[in-house]
Every structure is written in C-alpha cells, then in structure tokens.
Design a protein around this motif. Sequence first.
Motif, PDB file in Angstrom:
ATOM      1  N   ASP A 170     -10.428   1.216  -3.013  1.00 22.82           N
ATOM      2  CA  ASP A 170     -11.234   0.477  -3.981  1.00 22.82           C
ATOM      3  C   ASP A 170     -11.556   1.292  -5.223  1.00 22.82           C
ATOM      4  O   ASP A 170     -11.823   0.724  -6.290  1.00 22.82           O
ATOM      5  CB  ASP A 170     -12.540   0.008  -3.332  1.00 22.82           C
ATOM      6  N   ASP A 171     -11.564   2.615  -5.094  1.00 23.87           N
ATOM      7  CA  ASP A 171     -11.848   3.471  -6.244  1.00 23.87           C
ATOM      8  C   ASP A 171     -10.640   3.642  -7.154  1.00 23.87           C
ATOM      9  O   ASP A 171     -10.784   4.096  -8.292  1.00 23.87           O
ATOM     10  CB  ASP A 171     -12.310   4.856  -5.774  1.00 23.87           C
ATOM     11  N   LEU A 172      -9.450   3.297  -6.657  1.00 27.60           N
ATOM     12  CA  LEU A 172      -8.216   3.543  -7.399  1.00 27.60           C
ATOM     13  C   LEU A 172      -7.521   2.274  -7.881  1.00 27.60           C
ATOM     14  O   LEU A 172      -6.858   2.288  -8.925  1.00 27.60           O
ATOM     15  CB  LEU A 172      -7.236   4.329  -6.509  1.00 27.60           C
ATOM     16  N   ALA A 214      -5.445   6.288   3.152  1.00 28.56           N
ATOM     17  CA  ALA A 214      -4.545   6.189   2.006  1.00 28.56           C
ATOM     18  C   ALA A 214      -3.510   5.089   2.161  1.00 28.56           C
ATOM     19  O   ALA A 214      -2.983   4.578   1.158  1.00 28.56           O
ATOM     20  CB  ALA A 214      -3.848   7.533   1.785  1.00 28.56           C
ATOM     21  N   TYR A 215      -3.191   4.695   3.397  1.00 26.23           N
ATOM     22  CA  TYR A 215      -2.167   3.665   3.612  1.00 26.23           C
ATOM     23  C   TYR A 215      -2.571   2.314   3.039  1.00 26.23           C
ATOM     24  O   TYR A 215      -1.708   1.461   2.804  1.00 26.23           O
ATOM     25  CB  TYR A 215      -1.864   3.520   5.109  1.00 26.23           C
ATOM     26  N   TYR A 216      -3.851   2.102   2.783  1.00 28.35           N
ATOM     27  CA  TYR A 216      -4.274   0.833   2.194  1.00 28.35           C
ATOM     28  C   TYR A 216      -3.878   0.704   0.729  1.00 28.35           C
ATOM     29  O   TYR A 216      -4.014  -0.374   0.139  1.00 28.35           O
ATOM     30  CB  TYR A 216      -5.785   0.645   2.339  1.00 28.35           C
ATOM     31  N   LEU A 217      -3.395   1.816   0.145  1.00 31.36           N
ATOM     32  CA  LEU A 217      -2.883   1.726  -1.217  1.00 31.36           C
ATOM     33  C   LEU A 217      -1.625   0.876  -1.282  1.00 31.36           C
ATOM     34  O   LEU A 217      -1.307   0.290  -2.329  1.00 31.36           O
ATOM     35  CB  LEU A 217      -2.565   3.127  -1.759  1.00 31.36           C
ATOM     36  N   TYR A 218      -0.911   0.801  -0.164  1.00 31.20           N
ATOM     37  CA  TYR A 218       0.391   0.121  -0.145  1.00 31.20           C
ATOM     38  C   TYR A 218       0.286  -1.152   0.678  1.00 31.20           C
ATOM     39  O   TYR A 218       0.088  -1.110   1.885  1.00 31.20           O
ATOM     40  CB  TYR A 218       1.441   1.054   0.450  1.00 31.20           C
ATOM     41  N   ARG A 219       0.397  -2.290   0.013  1.00 28.91           N
ATOM     42  CA  ARG A 219       0.316  -3.593   0.678  1.00 28.91           C
ATOM     43  C   ARG A 219       1.507  -4.454   0.249  1.00 28.91           C
ATOM     44  O   ARG A 219       1.389  -5.314  -0.626  1.00 28.91           O
ATOM     45  CB  ARG A 219      -0.997  -4.301   0.343  1.00 28.91           C
ATOM     46  N   PRO A 220       2.669  -4.196   0.843  1.00 32.09           N
ATOM     47  CA  PRO A 220       3.881  -4.901   0.404  1.00 32.09           C
ATOM     48  C   PRO A 220       3.834  -6.402   0.667  1.00 32.09           C
ATOM     49  O   PRO A 220       4.573  -7.166   0.037  1.00 32.09           O
ATOM     50  CB  PRO A 220       4.983  -4.232   1.236  1.00 32.09           C
ATOM     51  N   GLU A 221       2.963  -6.824   1.585  1.00 34.06           N
ATOM     52  CA  GLU A 221       2.907  -8.255   1.898  1.00 34.06           C
ATOM     53  C   GLU A 221       2.257  -9.068   0.776  1.00 34.06           C
ATOM     54  O   GLU A 221       2.378 -10.297   0.733  1.00 34.06           O
ATOM     55  CB  GLU A 221       2.127  -8.472   3.202  1.00 34.06           C
ATOM     56  N   ASN A 222       1.602  -8.377  -0.157  1.00 29.71           N
ATOM     57  CA  ASN A 222       0.929  -9.055  -1.262  1.00 29.71           C
ATOM     58  C   ASN A 222       1.650  -8.730  -2.563  1.00 29.71           C
ATOM     59  O   ASN A 222       1.565  -7.626  -3.078  1.00 29.71           O
ATOM     60  CB  ASN A 222      -0.538  -8.622  -1.333  1.00 29.71           C
ATOM     61  N   GLU A 223       2.364  -9.693  -3.090  1.00 30.63           N
ATOM     62  CA  GLU A 223       3.158  -9.468  -4.301  1.00 30.63           C
ATOM     63  C   GLU A 223       2.286  -9.197  -5.522  1.00 30.63           C
ATOM     64  O   GLU A 223       2.744  -8.596  -6.490  1.00 30.63           O
ATOM     65  CB  GLU A 223       4.051 -10.678  -4.570  1.00 30.63           C
ATOM     66  N   ARG A 224       1.034  -9.624  -5.479  1.00 27.06           N
ATOM     67  CA  ARG A 224       0.151  -9.457  -6.623  1.00 27.06           C
ATOM     68  C   ARG A 224      -0.772  -8.248  -6.458  1.00 27.06           C
ATOM     69  O   ARG A 224      -1.738  -8.099  -7.191  1.00 27.06           O
ATOM     70  CB  ARG A 224      -0.676 -10.733  -6.820  1.00 27.06           C
ATOM     71  N   ASP A 225      -0.462  -7.404  -5.498  1.00 29.49           N
ATOM     72  CA  ASP A 225      -1.277  -6.217  -5.267  1.00 29.49           C
ATOM     73  C   ASP A 225      -0.870  -5.111  -6.246  1.00 29.49           C
ATOM     74  O   ASP A 225       0.307  -4.964  -6.572  1.00 29.49           O
ATOM     75  CB  ASP A 225      -1.107  -5.729  -3.827  1.00 29.49           C
ATOM     76  N   GLN A 234       0.696  -0.206  -5.680  1.00 28.58           N
ATOM     77  CA  GLN A 234       1.890   0.573  -6.000  1.00 28.58           C
ATOM     78  C   GLN A 234       1.754   1.262  -7.349  1.00 28.58           C
ATOM     79  O   GLN A 234       2.257   2.379  -7.544  1.00 28.58           O
ATOM     80  CB  GLN A 234       3.126  -0.328  -5.990  1.00 28.58           C
ATOM     81  N   GLU A 235       1.057   0.625  -8.271  1.00 31.12           N
ATOM     82  CA  GLU A 235       0.835   1.244  -9.577  1.00 31.12           C
ATOM     83  C   GLU A 235       0.005   2.520  -9.427  1.00 31.12           C
ATOM     84  O   GLU A 235       0.295   3.541 -10.060  1.00 31.12           O
ATOM     85  CB  GLU A 235       0.123   0.265 -10.506  1.00 31.12           C
ATOM     86  N   ALA A 236      -1.003   2.470  -8.577  1.00 31.61           N
ATOM     87  CA  ALA A 236      -1.822   3.657  -8.333  1.00 31.61           C
ATOM     88  C   ALA A 236      -0.991   4.761  -7.685  1.00 31.61           C
ATOM     89  O   ALA A 236      -1.128   5.943  -8.032  1.00 31.61           O
ATOM     90  CB  ALA A 236      -3.014   3.302  -7.440  1.00 31.61           C
ATOM     91  N   ILE A 237      -0.127   4.385  -6.750  1.00 28.90           N
ATOM     92  CA  ILE A 237       0.731   5.366  -6.088  1.00 28.90           C
ATOM     93  C   ILE A 237       1.641   6.058  -7.095  1.00 28.90           C
ATOM     94  O   ILE A 237       1.813   7.283  -7.070  1.00 28.90           O
ATOM     95  CB  ILE A 237       1.561   4.694  -4.980  1.00 28.90           C
ATOM     96  N   ASP A 289      -0.598   6.913  13.054  1.00 29.36           N
ATOM     97  CA  ASP A 289       0.487   5.934  13.069  1.00 29.36           C
ATOM     98  C   ASP A 289       0.601   5.208  11.740  1.00 29.36           C
ATOM     99  O   ASP A 289       1.706   4.960  11.240  1.00 29.36           O
ATOM    100  CB  ASP A 289       0.305   4.947  14.226  1.00 29.36           C
ATOM    101  N   ARG A 290      -0.532   4.902  11.134  1.00 29.08           N
ATOM    102  CA  ARG A 290      -0.499   4.199   9.845  1.00 29.08           C
ATOM    103  C   ARG A 290      -0.030   5.124   8.725  1.00 29.08           C
ATOM    104  O   ARG A 290       0.661   4.682   7.794  1.00 29.08           O
ATOM    105  CB  ARG A 290      -1.882   3.639   9.529  1.00 29.08           C
ATOM    106  N   MET A 291      -0.400   6.399   8.795  1.00 26.21           N
ATOM    107  CA  MET A 291       0.082   7.337   7.791  1.00 26.21           C
ATOM    108  C   MET A 291       1.588   7.521   7.916  1.00 26.21           C
ATOM    109  O   MET A 291       2.295   7.612   6.897  1.00 26.21           O
ATOM    110  CB  MET A 291      -0.621   8.687   7.932  1.00 26.21           C
ATOM    111  N   ASP A 292       2.106   7.560   9.143  1.00 27.49           N
ATOM    112  CA  ASP A 292       3.553   7.676   9.338  1.00 27.49           C
ATOM    113  C   ASP A 292       4.281   6.495   8.717  1.00 27.49           C
ATOM    114  O   ASP A 292       5.316   6.657   8.046  1.00 27.49           O
ATOM    115  CB  ASP A 292       3.879   7.766  10.833  1.00 27.49           C
TER     116      ASP A 292
END
Length: 319
Positions: free
Chosen positions: A129-131, A160-171, A174-177, A200-203
């Motif tokens: 949420d901060d990024l 950190a894995y919550y930065l990447y949400r490929p299931e949401n096209e409008r997320d 990825q720009e933050a990453i 497991d989520r970080m992997d």
Amino acid sequence: MYKIPGSSSDMPVTTAATEGAAPAPDALGAARSVAEVMAGSQVEEVLAELDRELVGLKPVKARIRDIAALLVIDKLRKNLGLSSQAPSLHMCFSGNPGTGKTTVAMRMAQILQRLGYVRKGHMVAVTRDDLVGQYIGHTAPKTREVLKKAMGGVLFIDEAYYLYRPENERDYGQEAIEILLQVMENNRDDLVVILAGYKDRMDTFFQSNPGMSSRIAHHLDFPDYSAGELMHIAGKMLAEQHYHFGEGAEAAFDAYLERRIVQPHFANARSVRNALDRARLRQASRLFADRDRAWTAEELSTIAADDILASRLFGNSTS
C-alpha cells in the motif's frame, strides 16, 4: 526489550539508527586487521545485541555473521587497494510471522552503516500500500517517495509478493517492481532492499519476477520457534514488564502453547505477546474485582494459572 515485528501503519515506518554513531571515513581506512575493523566500527556490539534480543534463530544469526565477515574483509581489501566489485547486499527474509525478520533487518542496517556501506543506517518498513497507487500515474511518485526516504539505509518490504498480482490487469504493482529493480541496480551502493514474507509465496514471486530474483544475493530462512523457545520468549516478555508466572502458571502457559501452535494463524513470538496481553487483562479484571483490598507489589506482578486457563483454548468462553 524483546522485539516483535509486524506493527501495522498506514504510512511507511522509519527506524533510525541507534547505539553509536558511524565511524569517521578514515577511522576504518587505516585498518589492516579484522580486529581493527571490528573495534573501529563496533559491529560486534550490534551482533551481541541481536543475540540478546532474539531467542534461537541460530542459522539466521550465523548467516548475519557471515555477511558481516564478508563486509569486513571487503573493507580490508579496499584499504590495501585491491579492486573488486562492491558486494551485492539485497536480501530476502523468508518465514512465518513473528520470527524476528524486522528486528534482524534493523540490526543489519546498523551493521551496514558502521562499516560504511550505507550513509545513515536507518530502515524504512513498507508494504504494498505504501508503494502502489490506485490509479494511473499514482504508483511512480509513491514508490519514488519511499525510495527517497530509504536512501542511505535499508528498505524493508514486508509481504513483497503482494506487489505482483497478475490476475488483475489493472493492477499497478508491476510498475512499482520495475522502479525498484532500476534503483536496486543503479543505487546499490546507497540502498539495501530486503524483501520479506512467507517462503512459499516468496518463491512463487521470484519465479514470476526473474529480474528481482537475480538482484537478491542473500536468502535467509527464519524458522518457527520451538515450544521451549516460545516459553523462553514469554519469560523475557513478562520480565521486561515486571511480571512473572505464579505457581502453576508456567505449566498452564506451556499447555496453552501446545494448543495454540496447531491453531490457524499462529504467529510465533507475536502470538506469545498477544496471549500474555490477554493474561494480563484477566489478571487486572481479577484484581479489580476486590476493590477494597490493598494489593502488594508481588500480587500485582503475578500472572496466576487461572489467568491463562481462562482462555477459550481450554474450553472456556473468554478469548
């Protein structure tokens, strides 16, 4: 005080460097031995404090010492004019909640500062949420503002894995990453990024983001605490607040932990802290009920067995 990670906030949390200023640039520049670097930087004090703060975690503490050794030897090489690429220091801390990841990150920031690898030695702790912004054009300035605050220290990104949400096209994660990747490469001499979360989520996150994976040099796995270690942690927490277990209370808390560990959402030391807070609440209610009695310091400091056995894990209605 026994450190427990995980305090939530709507804003990035910045932790300043503590216990001792960074050495002057030339103070370590003349060092020719490990002993001279350690004495000049006072890194040994930070490592000792980490041992005092956190119970167990022997593999993690050993890895932190290995990283400190790498930095000390690199400092000696520089002093003798031996050219080498600056060591990559971005890290990943994997483990369940309440296993000390935030505390270790703060101590790592101190080590880096004292050896001259970052300027300030502070730590900025953030979440997604901060990024990440909620609309187009919002993410980049948010991420850059956080990075600006973290420069000269450590940026700790929890879950950190919550930065990447490929299931949401409008997320916009990825720009933050992408911004993080650029800064991690171009400013590696002035910023260390530590990613944290469930293993497991970080992997999975790294599999989906190979660019991020390639920039992480050190992976530290934080194990769950054993029942004995959790009891040790409980004793330290109580002592810091001038409480202690009364007759039968320690056995009652041990029995509580046996039940709680197998329950959902168990969070290691954080769950111990929460359980003790509830025991203190029950103790306060018990003492409050006898309004005319003059309580002694011993009585006010004692957690009774009944204060623990009142938990719903023992079949009672209270939490």
